[in-house]
Write a protein that holds these residues in place. Structure first.
Motif, short mmCIF file in Angstrom:
data_model
loop_
_atom_site.label_atom_id
_atom_site.label_comp_id
_atom_site.label_asym_id
_atom_site.label_seq_id
_atom_site.Cartn_x
_atom_site.Cartn_y
_atom_site.Cartn_z
N ASP A 152 36.19 60.41 13.28
CA ASP A 152 35.31 61.55 13.40
C ASP A 152 34.31 61.47 14.54
O ASP A 152 34.38 60.65 15.17
CB ASP A 152 34.69 61.79 11.87
N LEU A 153 33.65 62.60 14.54
CA LEU A 153 32.65 62.53 15.75
C LEU A 153 31.43 63.11 15.21
O LEU A 153 30.43 63.76 15.74
CB LEU A 153 32.97 63.50 16.82
N GLU A 154 31.18 62.61 14.01
CA GLU A 154 29.79 63.19 13.29
C GLU A 154 28.67 62.58 13.72
O GLU A 154 27.73 63.25 13.70
CB GLU A 154 30.15 62.60 11.70
N VAL A 155 28.55 61.57 14.46
CA VAL A 155 27.59 60.87 15.14
C VAL A 155 26.98 61.93 16.00
O VAL A 155 25.82 61.97 16.36
CB VAL A 155 27.89 59.37 15.39
N LEU A 156 27.88 62.62 16.76
CA LEU A 156 27.55 63.64 17.84
C LEU A 156 26.72 64.69 17.16
O LEU A 156 25.73 65.30 17.96
CB LEU A 156 28.47 63.98 18.61
N ARG A 157 26.65 65.07 15.97
CA ARG A 157 26.17 66.05 15.20
C ARG A 157 24.53 65.58 14.99
O ARG A 157 23.73 66.16 14.79
CB ARG A 157 26.78 66.30 13.98
N ARG A 158 24.54 64.19 14.92
CA ARG A 158 23.12 63.79 14.34
C ARG A 158 22.27 63.34 15.48
O ARG A 158 20.88 63.38 15.25
CB ARG A 158 23.45 62.37 13.39
N LEU A 159 22.92 62.77 16.58
CA LEU A 159 22.21 62.49 17.91
C LEU A 159 21.60 63.74 18.83
O LEU A 159 22.56 64.61 18.71
CB LEU A 159 22.89 61.35 18.51
N LYS A 160 20.69 63.37 19.50
CA LYS A 160 20.35 64.43 20.41
C LYS A 160 19.80 63.77 21.61
O LYS A 160 19.48 62.46 21.67
CB LYS A 160 19.24 65.14 19.83
N GLY A 161 19.74 64.50 22.76
CA GLY A 161 19.13 63.85 24.04
C GLY A 161 19.82 62.74 24.66
O GLY A 161 21.09 62.69 24.82
N VAL A 162 19.21 61.79 24.92
CA VAL A 162 19.66 60.66 25.87
C VAL A 162 20.73 59.79 25.04
O VAL A 162 21.70 59.40 25.26
CB VAL A 162 18.68 59.69 26.35
N SER A 163 20.18 59.56 23.78
CA SER A 163 20.99 58.84 22.83
C SER A 163 22.52 59.49 22.42
O SER A 163 23.62 58.81 22.51
CB SER A 163 20.44 58.78 21.50
N TYR A 207 30.32 68.51 5.12
CA TYR A 207 31.10 68.13 6.68
C TYR A 207 32.06 66.81 6.38
O TYR A 207 31.60 66.02 5.81
CB TYR A 207 30.18 67.68 7.67
N GLU A 208 33.31 67.00 6.25
CA GLU A 208 34.01 65.77 6.54
C GLU A 208 35.12 65.74 7.36
O GLU A 208 35.76 66.82 8.02
CB GLU A 208 34.92 65.77 5.04
N GLY A 209 35.17 64.45 8.02
CA GLY A 209 36.35 64.37 9.12
C GLY A 209 37.82 64.28 8.57
O GLY A 209 38.91 64.76 9.45
N PHE A 210 37.65 63.87 6.99
CA PHE A 210 39.10 63.78 6.58
C PHE A 210 38.80 64.32 4.84
O PHE A 210 39.13 65.54 4.70
CB PHE A 210 39.41 62.54 6.34
N GLY A 211 38.25 63.50 4.17
CA GLY A 211 37.93 63.83 2.64
C GLY A 211 38.88 63.15 1.88
O GLY A 211 39.44 63.65 0.96
N MET A 212 39.04 61.66 1.91
CA MET A 212 39.79 61.06 1.19
C MET A 212 39.74 61.18 -0.42
O MET A 212 40.76 61.36 -1.14
CB MET A 212 39.33 59.41 1.14
N PRO A 213 38.66 61.50 -1.07
CA PRO A 213 38.46 61.70 -2.39
C PRO A 213 39.39 62.87 -2.95
O PRO A 213 39.76 62.75 -4.05
CB PRO A 213 37.15 61.98 -2.84
#
Length: 331
Positions: A90-101, A240-246
């Motif tokens: 998934d690319l969920e990390v890009l939703r949480r980060l901003k700016g240089v990070s 939000y889910e990249g897949f949703g195994m449950p």
């Protein structure tokens, strides 16, 4: 024709092993001509120095096919491009980060690795869509191969408790949307089983709405399977889910599912779930009420769920990977 595949894994963490477990299921179902070995990094993915050393570390361990299983995308930098495949979960990390990070993670975990591999596999069409928005590469380079369901999950029917049904809800992180579920079932004669650490505000909501509940966390997978078997229906109304195994774990057990109409969840659920807008508590409540009151609907959801799960067996997913490896080696 024998194909040698090396799977590259992050250095194992004590509490995080979902990627390793997933590929273990897939490997157990690979056809006989795929000969594999696993290579685990010696260093954790922390700091630029250890990450750079990890890039050099993997060079002598390459095979006919090199498969980076996730998380450590950056080790692709010095691998043979035409013989390397990268799985992005998934690319969920890009939703949480901003700016240089955000830029640093985008550059070293997604953009540059995408240029340095022959193929990228993603676990859902939704993840592919997000990846192509973030990184301008050919769509033909990105192949959707879903996650597989654990062989430990088996169909186990049980009489539905129409008097006080047990709703199993998976996850307590913000995206899992437990808060709206609590509000949705307020006043309903149900028991809520919650898997995951409860936050203070969630405990307050449970008390405020007088919801009867039990809470579990840090369970072994066998115990999680028992929770699926003990429940009457499963709530997975995530935001939000990249897949949703449950979703497919519930379907494989034979339980009706309520899930969301966004991101990957409709794709994964198929016709074996009631689909709701997770931001509307009224829709969540109505879906749960329908499942409780309509025996025929419950039966249809269980039947369609069991049919849907066939797409996610280890054998089905392993066959997709074997086909990709053969394509890489022969072209």
């Amino acid at each position: 024709m024998k194909i040698n595949v090396t799977y590259f894994f992050r250095k194992p963490f004590a509490d995080y092993f979902s990627i390793e477990e997933l590929f273990g299921f897939i490997q157990s179902a690979l056809p006989g001509h795929i000969v594999f070995r696993n290579y685990y990094l010696k260093r954790y993915s922390k700091g630029w120095k250890d990450r750079l050393l990890s890039c050099f570390e993997v060079i002598p361990h390459q095979s006919d096919i090199n498969h980076i299983t996730g998380d450590i995308h950056f080790v692709a930098f010095f691998m043979r491009k035409r013989r390397t495949v990268l799985t992005i979960h998934d690319l969920e990390v890009l939703r949480r980060l901003k700016g240089v990070s955000r830029f640093v993670v985008w550059l070293f975990w997604f953009y540059l690795p995408a240029l340095r591999v022959r193929y990228i596999t993603v676990i859902s069409g939704f993840t592919k869509e997000v990846l192509l928005k973030e990184v301008r590469i050919s769509p033909d380079k990105v192949v959707v191969i879903h996650n597989c369901v654990s062989p430990a999950i088996q169909y186990k029917p049980k009489p539905f408790n129409t008097v006080r049904p047990n709703i199993l809800h998976i996850g307590t992180a913000h995206n899992k949307n437990l808060e709206r579920l609590i509000e949705a079932i307020a006043g309903m004669p149900v028991h809520l089983t919650i898997l995951g650490h409860l936050r203070d505000h969630q405990l307050q909501l449970l008390q405020q709405y007088n919801v009867e509940y039990t809470n579990y966390f840090n369970l072994s997978y066998d115990k999680v399977v028992e929770l699926y078997q003990a429940c009457d229906l499963v709530s997975f109304v995530s935001l939000y889910e990249g897949f949703g195994m449950p979703i497919i774990e519930a379907q494989a057990t034979g339980r009706p599912v309520v899930t969301s109409n966004c991101t990957s969840m409709p794709e994964v659920a198929g016709e074996g779930a009631l689909i709701v807008d997770p931001t509307r508590t009224g829709q969540i409540r109505e879906a749960i009420s329908r499942i409780i009151s309509d025996e025929a609907l419950r039966g249809q959801l269980v039947e369609k769920g069991l049919e849907n799960v066939k797409r996610f067996t280890p054998a089905a997913i392993a066959a997709r990977y074997a086909q990709l490896y053969e394509q890489m080696l022969n072209s």
